[in-house]
Design a protein around this motif. Structure first.
Motif, PDB file in Angstrom:
ATOM      1  N   ILE A   1      10.586  -2.782  -4.571  1.00  0.00           N
ATOM      2  CA  ILE A   1      10.883  -2.387  -5.958  1.00  0.00           C
ATOM      3  C   ILE A   1      11.200  -0.888  -6.024  1.00  0.00           C
ATOM      4  CG2 ILE A   1       9.896  -2.151  -8.267  1.00  0.00           C
ATOM      5  CD1 ILE A   1       8.218  -4.695  -7.607  1.00  0.00           C
ATOM      6  N   LEU A   2      10.392  -0.070  -5.361  1.00  0.00           N
ATOM      7  CA  LEU A   2      10.578   1.387  -5.407  1.00  0.00           C
ATOM      8  C   LEU A   2      11.920   1.817  -4.816  1.00  0.00           C
ATOM      9  CD1 LEU A   2       7.045   2.709  -4.367  1.00  0.00           C
ATOM     10  CD2 LEU A   2       8.105   2.949  -6.619  1.00  0.00           C
ATOM     11  N   MET A   3      12.339   1.129  -3.776  1.00  0.00           N
ATOM     12  CA  MET A   3      13.562   1.536  -3.077  1.00  0.00           C
ATOM     13  C   MET A   3      14.828   0.920  -3.669  1.00  0.00           C
ATOM     14  SD  MET A   3      12.723   3.708  -0.745  1.00  0.00           S
ATOM     15  CE  MET A   3      11.373   4.324  -1.758  1.00  0.00           C
ATOM     16  N   ALA A   4      14.688   0.085  -4.683  1.00  0.00           N
ATOM     17  CA  ALA A   4      15.838  -0.633  -5.243  1.00  0.00           C
ATOM     18  C   ALA A   4      16.963   0.297  -5.673  1.00  0.00           C
ATOM     19  CB  ALA A   4      15.390  -1.510  -6.417  1.00  0.00           C
ATOM     20  N   GLU A   5      16.626   1.441  -6.235  1.00  0.00           N
ATOM     21  CA  GLU A   5      17.647   2.365  -6.736  1.00  0.00           C
ATOM     22  C   GLU A   5      17.655   3.690  -5.969  1.00  0.00           C
ATOM     23  OE1 GLU A   5      17.536   2.754 -10.994  1.00  0.00           O
ATOM     24  OE2 GLU A   5      16.950   0.658 -11.271  1.00  0.00           O
ATOM     25  N   ARG A   6      17.112   3.671  -4.781  1.00  0.00           N
ATOM     26  CA  ARG A   6      17.090   4.890  -3.976  1.00  0.00           C
ATOM     27  C   ARG A   6      18.271   4.912  -3.001  1.00  0.00           C
ATOM     28  NH1 ARG A   6      13.877   8.856  -6.086  1.00  0.00           N
ATOM     29  NH2 ARG A   6      13.194   7.619  -7.869  1.00  0.00           N
ATOM     30  N   ALA A   7      18.522   6.074  -2.443  1.00  0.00           N
ATOM     31  CA  ALA A   7      19.624   6.230  -1.490  1.00  0.00           C
ATOM     32  C   ALA A   7      19.377   5.393  -0.235  1.00  0.00           C
ATOM     33  CB  ALA A   7      19.773   7.700  -1.108  1.00  0.00           C
ATOM     34  N   LYS A   8      20.467   5.007   0.409  1.00  0.00           N
ATOM     35  CA  LYS A   8      20.391   4.119   1.573  1.00  0.00           C
ATOM     36  C   LYS A   8      19.538   4.715   2.695  1.00  0.00           C
ATOM     37  CE  LYS A   8      23.240   1.780   5.006  1.00  0.00           C
ATOM     38  NZ  LYS A   8      24.620   1.584   5.539  1.00  0.00           N
ATOM     39  N   ASP A   9      19.732   5.994   2.973  1.00  0.00           N
ATOM     40  CA  ASP A   9      18.979   6.605   4.080  1.00  0.00           C
ATOM     41  C   ASP A   9      17.481   6.627   3.799  1.00  0.00           C
ATOM     42  OD1 ASP A   9      19.268   8.455   2.057  1.00  0.00           O
ATOM     43  OD2 ASP A   9      19.412  10.187   3.402  1.00  0.00           O
ATOM     44  N   GLN A  10      17.104   6.831   2.529  1.00  0.00           N
ATOM     45  CA  GLN A  10      15.679   6.806   2.178  1.00  0.00           C
ATOM     46  C   GLN A  10      15.119   5.399   2.317  1.00  0.00           C
ATOM     47  OE1 GLN A  10      14.678   8.202  -1.766  1.00  0.00           O
ATOM     48  NE2 GLN A  10      12.466   8.119  -1.369  1.00  0.00           N
ATOM     49  N   ARG A  11      15.921   4.418   1.855  1.00  0.00           N
ATOM     50  CA  ARG A  11      15.469   3.016   1.984  1.00  0.00           C
ATOM     51  C   ARG A  11      15.247   2.661   3.451  1.00  0.00           C
ATOM     52  NH1 ARG A  11      19.627   1.700  -1.640  1.00  0.00           N
ATOM     53  NH2 ARG A  11      20.784   0.651   0.050  1.00  0.00           N
ATOM     54  N   GLU A  12      16.187   3.050   4.290  1.00  0.00           N
ATOM     55  CA  GLU A  12      16.081   2.723   5.725  1.00  0.00           C
ATOM     56  C   GLU A  12      14.871   3.402   6.357  1.00  0.00           C
ATOM     57  OE1 GLU A  12      19.850   3.850   7.304  1.00  0.00           O
ATOM     58  OE2 GLU A  12      20.827   1.954   6.710  1.00  0.00           O
ATOM     59  N   LYS A  13      14.644   4.662   5.980  1.00  0.00           N
ATOM     60  CA  LYS A  13      13.514   5.409   6.529  1.00  0.00           C
ATOM     61  C   LYS A  13      12.184   4.770   6.129  1.00  0.00           C
ATOM     62  CE  LYS A  13      11.335   9.978   6.372  1.00  0.00           C
ATOM     63  NZ  LYS A  13      11.367  11.334   5.776  1.00  0.00           N
ATOM     64  N   GLU A  14      12.023   4.442   4.835  1.00  0.00           N
ATOM     65  CA  GLU A  14      10.765   3.863   4.348  1.00  0.00           C
ATOM     66  C   GLU A  14      10.551   2.456   4.904  1.00  0.00           C
ATOM     67  OE1 GLU A  14       8.379   5.233   2.780  1.00  0.00           O
ATOM     68  OE2 GLU A  14       9.297   7.136   2.249  1.00  0.00           O
ATOM     69  N   ASN A  15      11.620   1.666   4.975  1.00  0.00           N
ATOM     70  CA  ASN A  15      11.509   0.311   5.535  1.00  0.00           C
ATOM     71  C   ASN A  15      11.144   0.351   7.014  1.00  0.00           C
ATOM     72  OD1 ASN A  15      11.995  -1.389   3.292  1.00  0.00           O
ATOM     73  ND2 ASN A  15      14.194  -0.958   3.387  1.00  0.00           N
ATOM     74  N   ALA A  16      11.681   1.334   7.743  1.00  0.00           N
ATOM     75  CA  ALA A  16      11.353   1.473   9.170  1.00  0.00           C
ATOM     76  C   ALA A  16       9.867   1.793   9.346  1.00  0.00           C
ATOM     77  CB  ALA A  16      12.218   2.565   9.795  1.00  0.00           C
ATOM     78  N   LYS A  17       9.351   2.682   8.488  1.00  0.00           N
ATOM     79  CA  LYS A  17       7.921   3.027   8.551  1.00  0.00           C
ATOM     80  C   LYS A  17       7.052   1.817   8.261  1.00  0.00           C
ATOM     81  CE  LYS A  17       6.654   6.753   6.335  1.00  0.00           C
ATOM     82  NZ  LYS A  17       6.635   7.775   5.252  1.00  0.00           N
ATOM     83  N   LEU A  18       7.468   1.015   7.264  1.00  0.00           N
ATOM     84  CA  LEU A  18       6.687  -0.182   6.920  1.00  0.00           C
ATOM     85  C   LEU A  18       6.760  -1.218   8.037  1.00  0.00           C
ATOM     86  CD1 LEU A  18       5.010  -1.860   4.992  1.00  0.00           C
ATOM     87  CD2 LEU A  18       7.129  -2.609   3.871  1.00  0.00           C
ATOM     88  N   ASN A  19       7.961  -1.402   8.591  1.00  0.00           N
ATOM     89  CA  ASN A  19       8.111  -2.374   9.685  1.00  0.00           C
ATOM     90  C   ASN A  19       7.269  -1.977  10.897  1.00  0.00           C
ATOM     91  OD1 ASN A  19       9.872  -3.967   8.217  1.00  0.00           O
ATOM     92  ND2 ASN A  19      11.716  -2.932   9.004  1.00  0.00           N
ATOM     93  N   GLU A  20       7.210  -0.678  11.154  1.00  0.00           N
ATOM     94  CA  GLU A  20       6.388  -0.180  12.270  1.00  0.00           C
ATOM     95  C   GLU A  20       4.907  -0.464  12.020  1.00  0.00           C
ATOM     96  OE1 GLU A  20       5.387   4.040  14.559  1.00  0.00           O
ATOM     97  OE2 GLU A  20       6.946   3.965  13.025  1.00  0.00           O
ATOM     98  N   LEU A  21       4.475  -0.265  10.784  1.00  0.00           N
ATOM     99  CA  LEU A  21       3.080  -0.542  10.416  1.00  0.00           C
ATOM    100  C   LEU A  21       2.747  -2.023  10.596  1.00  0.00           C
ATOM    101  CD1 LEU A  21       0.538   0.865   8.919  1.00  0.00           C
ATOM    102  CD2 LEU A  21       1.383  -0.358   6.912  1.00  0.00           C
ATOM    103  N   ILE A  22       3.639  -2.878  10.107  1.00  0.00           N
ATOM    104  CA  ILE A  22       3.397  -4.329  10.186  1.00  0.00           C
ATOM    105  C   ILE A  22       3.433  -4.797  11.638  1.00  0.00           C
ATOM    106  CG2 ILE A  22       4.378  -6.590   9.601  1.00  0.00           C
ATOM    107  CD1 ILE A  22       5.176  -5.353   6.880  1.00  0.00           C
ATOM    108  N   LYS A  23       4.362  -4.251  12.433  1.00  0.00           N
ATOM    109  CA  LYS A  23       4.438  -4.613  13.855  1.00  0.00           C
ATOM    110  C   LYS A  23       3.162  -4.187  14.578  1.00  0.00           C
ATOM    111  CE  LYS A  23       6.710  -5.787  17.692  1.00  0.00           C
ATOM    112  NZ  LYS A  23       5.795  -5.385  18.748  1.00  0.00           N
ATOM    113  N   HIS A  24       2.675  -2.994  14.262  1.00  0.00           N
ATOM    114  CA  HIS A  24       1.425  -2.496  14.846  1.00  0.00           C
ATOM    115  C   HIS A  24       0.292  -3.467  14.529  1.00  0.00           C
ATOM    116  CE1 HIS A  24      -1.527   1.161  15.268  1.00  0.00           C
ATOM    117  NE2 HIS A  24      -1.828   0.163  16.062  1.00  0.00           N
ATOM    118  N   HIS A  25       0.240  -3.934  13.296  1.00  0.00           N
ATOM    119  CA  HIS A  25      -0.811  -4.861  12.869  1.00  0.00           C
ATOM    120  C   HIS A  25      -0.695  -6.197  13.601  1.00  0.00           C
ATOM    121  CE1 HIS A  25      -2.516  -7.891   9.967  1.00  0.00           C
ATOM    122  NE2 HIS A  25      -3.544  -7.100  10.180  1.00  0.00           N
TER     123      HIS A  25
END
Length: 241
Positions: free
Chosen positions: A76-100
């Motif tokens: 929801i937060l990234m819906a209207e954000r710039a592409k590079d920010q979306r990619e950066k935040e999604n990468a951080k989340l994916n890394e967290l979930i993969k770690h888990h």
């Protein structure tokens, strides 16, 4: 502007906090695992604290609700954000979930090891009074003696016979403990200290029984020598009369 975008800064702060807390939780779990699997022999009380801490940390291992919440909120937060920010935040989340996801099988294996290690520490506690008993018999069977008369020897013989009776009384309990330890030793993941526990009670039993029997034999031979000495004195005295 939607509610989410109007309150973006506040909601993003809450998201970052929950993201950080999950990362910290995983770090604490990994530290708990490292302490449990360390090449170190704890006291049973120390290991129990580590075990209880590990179990407490892993109560909600799947973290399903947390992952669902942060995934939905980030989307929801990234819906209207710039592409590079979306990619950066999604990468951080994916890394967290993969770690888990990678952490879960390690935790599951550690839970099995914790149970095994606790059995070994509890076994060591179970051995303590019996090892102390054997040490006491060993001490009385090996200390220096210098009986001054046949009555003194008789007293020592009586004590030694009582020690052997006590050993025989303990035999079945000690044999059961040795068998119990050997069964745990069959587990390939056993801690290294377990073998020394089993060896100590097994060798301790054999050595103590052997030394106790040797001491009784020595005392009996000493008594015979005292009796022979007394009889010879009487014979010599009679000859002079």
């Amino acid at each position: 502007m939607t509610f989410w975008q109007e309150n973006y800064t506040f909601i993003k702060d809450v998201y970052d906090m929950r993201h950080q807390k999950m990362a910290e939780w995983m770090e604490n779990v990994e530290k708990a695992i490292a302490r449990i699997m360390a090449d170190k022999v704890y006291t049973s009380a120390e290991f129990k604290r580590e075990r209880d801490n590990f179990h407490a940390l892993c109560k909600d291992l799947e973290r399903t609700e947390v992952k669902k919440w942060i995934t939905q909120i980030l989307e929801i937060l990234m819906a209207e954000r710039a592409k590079d920010q979306r990619e950066k935040e999604n990468a951080k989340l994916n890394e967290l979930i993969k770690h888990h996801e990678d952490l879960i099988p390690t935790v599951m294996k550690t839970q099995v090891m914790v149970d095994l290690y606790w059995r070994c520490y509890a076994y060591g506690d179970e051995l303590k009074p019996h090892i102390e008993f054997l040490d006491g018999i060993m001490l009385s069977s090996t200390r220096d003696i210098a009986p001054s008369c046949v009555e003194n020897v008789d007293e020592l013989i009586e004590r030694q016979e009582k020690s052997l009776v006590q050993l025989q009384t303990k035999r079945s309990v000690v044999m059961d403990l040795i068998d119990k330890g050997k069964k745990i030793l069959e587990n390939p993941d056993k801690p290294r200290f377990l073998e020394s526990h089993v060896q100590r009670i097994e060798v301790g039993w054999d050595d103590t029984k052997s030394k106790a029997q040797d001491r009784l034999k020595l005392l009996q031979e000493t008594k015979e020598a005292w009796v022979g000495y007394a009889e010879n004195n009487e014979t010599i005295a009679a000859d002079f009369e």
